[in-house]
Design a protein around this motif. Structure first.
Motif, PDB file in Angstrom:
ATOM      1  N   ASP A  13       0.840  -1.212   0.000  1.00 51.85           N
ATOM      2  CA  ASP A  13       0.000   0.000   0.000  1.00 51.85           C
ATOM      3  C   ASP A  13       0.869   1.254   0.000  1.00 51.85           C
ATOM      4  OD1 ASP A  13      -2.618  -1.106   0.010  1.00 51.85           O
ATOM      5  OD2 ASP A  13      -2.416  -1.556   2.135  1.00 51.85           O
ATOM      6  N   PHE A  14       1.894   1.269   0.835  1.00 53.76           N
ATOM      7  CA  PHE A  14       2.778   2.434   0.893  1.00 53.76           C
ATOM      8  C   PHE A  14       3.478   2.631  -0.452  1.00 53.76           C
ATOM      9  CE2 PHE A  14       6.995   4.311   1.661  1.00 53.76           C
ATOM     10  CZ  PHE A  14       6.585   5.551   2.131  1.00 53.76           C
ATOM     11  N   TYR A  15       4.002   1.566  -1.019  1.00 59.95           N
ATOM     12  CA  TYR A  15       4.670   1.649  -2.318  1.00 59.95           C
ATOM     13  C   TYR A  15       3.707   2.205  -3.377  1.00 59.95           C
ATOM     14  CZ  TYR A  15       6.977   0.263  -6.625  1.00 59.95           C
ATOM     15  OH  TYR A  15       7.520   0.273  -7.875  1.00 59.95           O
ATOM     16  N   TRP A  16       2.466   1.714  -3.374  1.00 58.08           N
ATOM     17  CA  TRP A  16       1.452   2.156  -4.337  1.00 58.08           C
ATOM     18  C   TRP A  16       1.162   3.651  -4.165  1.00 58.08           C
ATOM     19  CZ3 TRP A  16      -3.321   4.387  -4.340  1.00 58.08           C
ATOM     20  CH2 TRP A  16      -4.059   4.303  -5.519  1.00 58.08           C
ATOM     21  N   ILE A  17       1.025   4.104  -2.925  1.00 56.01           N
ATOM     22  CA  ILE A  17       0.744   5.520  -2.654  1.00 56.01           C
ATOM     23  C   ILE A  17       1.841   6.399  -3.234  1.00 56.01           C
ATOM     24  CG2 ILE A  17       0.655   7.269  -0.809  1.00 56.01           C
ATOM     25  CD1 ILE A  17      -0.761   5.039   0.898  1.00 56.01           C
ATOM     26  N   ILE A  18       3.082   6.055  -2.961  1.00 51.04           N
ATOM     27  CA  ILE A  18       4.204   6.862  -3.448  1.00 51.04           C
ATOM     28  C   ILE A  18       4.275   6.805  -4.970  1.00 51.04           C
ATOM     29  CG2 ILE A  18       6.708   7.196  -3.379  1.00 51.04           C
ATOM     30  CD1 ILE A  18       5.091   7.915  -0.751  1.00 51.04           C
ATOM     31  N   ARG A  19       4.098   5.635  -5.550  1.00 48.58           N
ATOM     32  CA  ARG A  19       4.141   5.488  -7.012  1.00 48.58           C
ATOM     33  C   ARG A  19       3.041   6.317  -7.685  1.00 48.58           C
ATOM     34  NH1 ARG A  19       2.803   0.080  -8.021  1.00 48.58           N
ATOM     35  NH2 ARG A  19       0.713   0.806  -8.503  1.00 48.58           N
ATOM     36  N   GLU A  20       1.824   6.202  -7.181  1.00 49.54           N
ATOM     37  CA  GLU A  20       0.698   6.923  -7.782  1.00 49.54           C
ATOM     38  C   GLU A  20       0.785   8.433  -7.550  1.00 49.54           C
ATOM     39  OE1 GLU A  20      -1.923   5.762  -9.807  1.00 49.54           O
ATOM     40  OE2 GLU A  20      -0.502   4.090  -9.876  1.00 49.54           O
ATOM     41  N   SER A  21       1.392   8.827  -6.453  1.00 52.39           N
ATOM     42  CA  SER A  21       1.482  10.249  -6.109  1.00 52.39           C
ATOM     43  C   SER A  21       2.616  10.971  -6.832  1.00 52.39           C
ATOM     44  CB  SER A  21       1.680  10.413  -4.600  1.00 52.39           C
ATOM     45  OG  SER A  21       0.581   9.904  -3.903  1.00 52.39           O
ATOM     46  N   ASN A  67     -10.138  13.362  -9.353  1.00 58.58           N
ATOM     47  CA  ASN A  67     -10.633  13.214  -7.977  1.00 58.58           C
ATOM     48  C   ASN A  67     -10.706  11.748  -7.573  1.00 58.58           C
ATOM     49  OD1 ASN A  67     -10.876  15.912  -7.328  1.00 58.58           O
ATOM     50  ND2 ASN A  67     -12.970  16.054  -8.070  1.00 58.58           N
ATOM     51  N   SER A  68     -11.097  10.885  -8.516  1.00 53.94           N
ATOM     52  CA  SER A  68     -11.226   9.458  -8.197  1.00 53.94           C
ATOM     53  C   SER A  68      -9.875   8.852  -7.821  1.00 53.94           C
ATOM     54  CB  SER A  68     -11.848   8.700  -9.370  1.00 53.94           C
ATOM     55  OG  SER A  68     -11.060   8.837 -10.536  1.00 53.94           O
ATOM     56  N   THR A  69      -8.810   9.277  -8.481  1.00 60.55           N
ATOM     57  CA  THR A  69      -7.469   8.800  -8.134  1.00 60.55           C
ATOM     58  C   THR A  69      -7.058   9.342  -6.771  1.00 60.55           C
ATOM     59  OG1 THR A  69      -6.861   8.716 -10.465  1.00 60.55           O
ATOM     60  CG2 THR A  69      -5.052   8.689  -8.870  1.00 60.55           C
ATOM     61  N   GLY A  70      -7.346  10.612  -6.525  1.00 59.79           N
ATOM     62  CA  GLY A  70      -7.067  11.200  -5.222  1.00 59.79           C
ATOM     63  C   GLY A  70      -7.791  10.470  -4.109  1.00 59.79           C
ATOM     64  N   GLN A  71      -9.025  10.086  -4.381  1.00 56.38           N
ATOM     65  CA  GLN A  71      -9.801   9.348  -3.390  1.00 56.38           C
ATOM     66  C   GLN A  71      -9.159   7.991  -3.101  1.00 56.38           C
ATOM     67  OE1 GLN A  71     -13.809   8.465  -4.581  1.00 56.38           O
ATOM     68  NE2 GLN A  71     -14.416   7.846  -2.526  1.00 56.38           N
ATOM     69  N   LYS A  72      -8.675   7.321  -4.128  1.00 55.73           N
ATOM     70  CA  LYS A  72      -8.024   6.023  -3.934  1.00 55.73           C
ATOM     71  C   LYS A  72      -6.739   6.164  -3.119  1.00 55.73           C
ATOM     72  CE  LYS A  72      -9.884   4.100  -8.172  1.00 55.73           C
ATOM     73  NZ  LYS A  72      -9.591   3.767  -9.576  1.00 55.73           N
ATOM     74  N   ILE A  73      -5.975   7.210  -3.376  1.00 53.77           N
ATOM     75  CA  ILE A  73      -4.755   7.444  -2.603  1.00 53.77           C
ATOM     76  C   ILE A  73      -5.117   7.699  -1.141  1.00 53.77           C
ATOM     77  CG2 ILE A  73      -2.774   8.987  -2.260  1.00 53.77           C
ATOM     78  CD1 ILE A  73      -2.823   9.423  -5.351  1.00 53.77           C
ATOM     79  N   ALA A  74      -6.127   8.532  -0.911  1.00 55.06           N
ATOM     80  CA  ALA A  74      -6.564   8.828   0.457  1.00 55.06           C
ATOM     81  C   ALA A  74      -7.055   7.567   1.165  1.00 55.06           C
ATOM     82  CB  ALA A  74      -7.666   9.887   0.436  1.00 55.06           C
ATOM     83  N   GLN A  75      -7.778   6.727   0.451  1.00 51.84           N
ATOM     84  CA  GLN A  75      -8.260   5.476   1.050  1.00 51.84           C
ATOM     85  C   GLN A  75      -7.098   4.577   1.465  1.00 51.84           C
ATOM     86  OE1 GLN A  75     -10.813   4.167  -2.148  1.00 51.84           O
ATOM     87  NE2 GLN A  75     -12.648   4.874  -1.090  1.00 51.84           N
ATOM     88  N   ARG A  76      -6.062   4.526   0.652  1.00 50.57           N
ATOM     89  CA  ARG A  76      -4.897   3.698   0.985  1.00 50.57           C
ATOM     90  C   ARG A  76      -4.163   4.255   2.209  1.00 50.57           C
ATOM     91  NH1 ARG A  76      -2.447  -0.195  -2.979  1.00 50.57           N
ATOM     92  NH2 ARG A  76      -4.199  -0.620  -4.349  1.00 50.57           N
TER      93      ARG A  76
END
Length: 129
Positions: free
Chosen positions: A65-73, A96-105
């Motif tokens: 999850d952390f790796y995904w957050i950094i990669r997507e951000s 916004n939908s991508t931002g929401q997914k990052i926030a959820q993670r």
């Protein structure tokens, strides 16, 4: 004497990892919830709070999850790296939908860490607790 607030079925290395990152993850959640600006600006601040951490510092169950957050951000490269980082460039481009997914993670990491530490959030508690 039992450890207060710590579950016995969690590996000691995961307990230690959860305790070492909990403050930064809490601050990221706080910035996301209470920060000023739109969600992308708050996400930027939250992710900046997490950036000093490394994947290996997290409990194994949330490392991906952390790796995904950094990669997507940081997936969009800045056109002007001397003035703007990849995180800022990405926040300008995401939906916004991508931002929401990052926030959820980010929230998932926080709730998982609290669970490992023995303080599960109400919504995530099992029926036997």
């Amino acid at each position: 004497m039992d450890d207060v607030g710590i579950r016995k079925y969690v590996l000691p290395k995961d307990k230690a990892a959860a305790n070492s990152v909990v403050e930064r993850v809490y601050l990221a959640v706080e910035k996301l919830c209470t920060g000023q600006g739109d969600v992308r600006k708050r996400l930027e601040t939250a992710v900046l709070t997490l950036l000093p951490l490394q994947v290996c510092e997290f409990p194994e169950c949330v490392q991906e999850d952390f790796y995904w957050i950094i990669r997507e951000s940081t997936k969009y490269k800045s056109e002007y790296p001397q003035f703007q980082g990849d995180l800022e460039a990405t926040m300008r481009h995401i939906r916004n939908s991508t931002g929401q997914k990052i926030a959820q993670r980010i929230f998932h990491i926080y709730s998982s860490i609290q669970n490992i530490r023995g303080f599960p959030l109400l919504e995530y508690r099992g029926h036997d607790e």
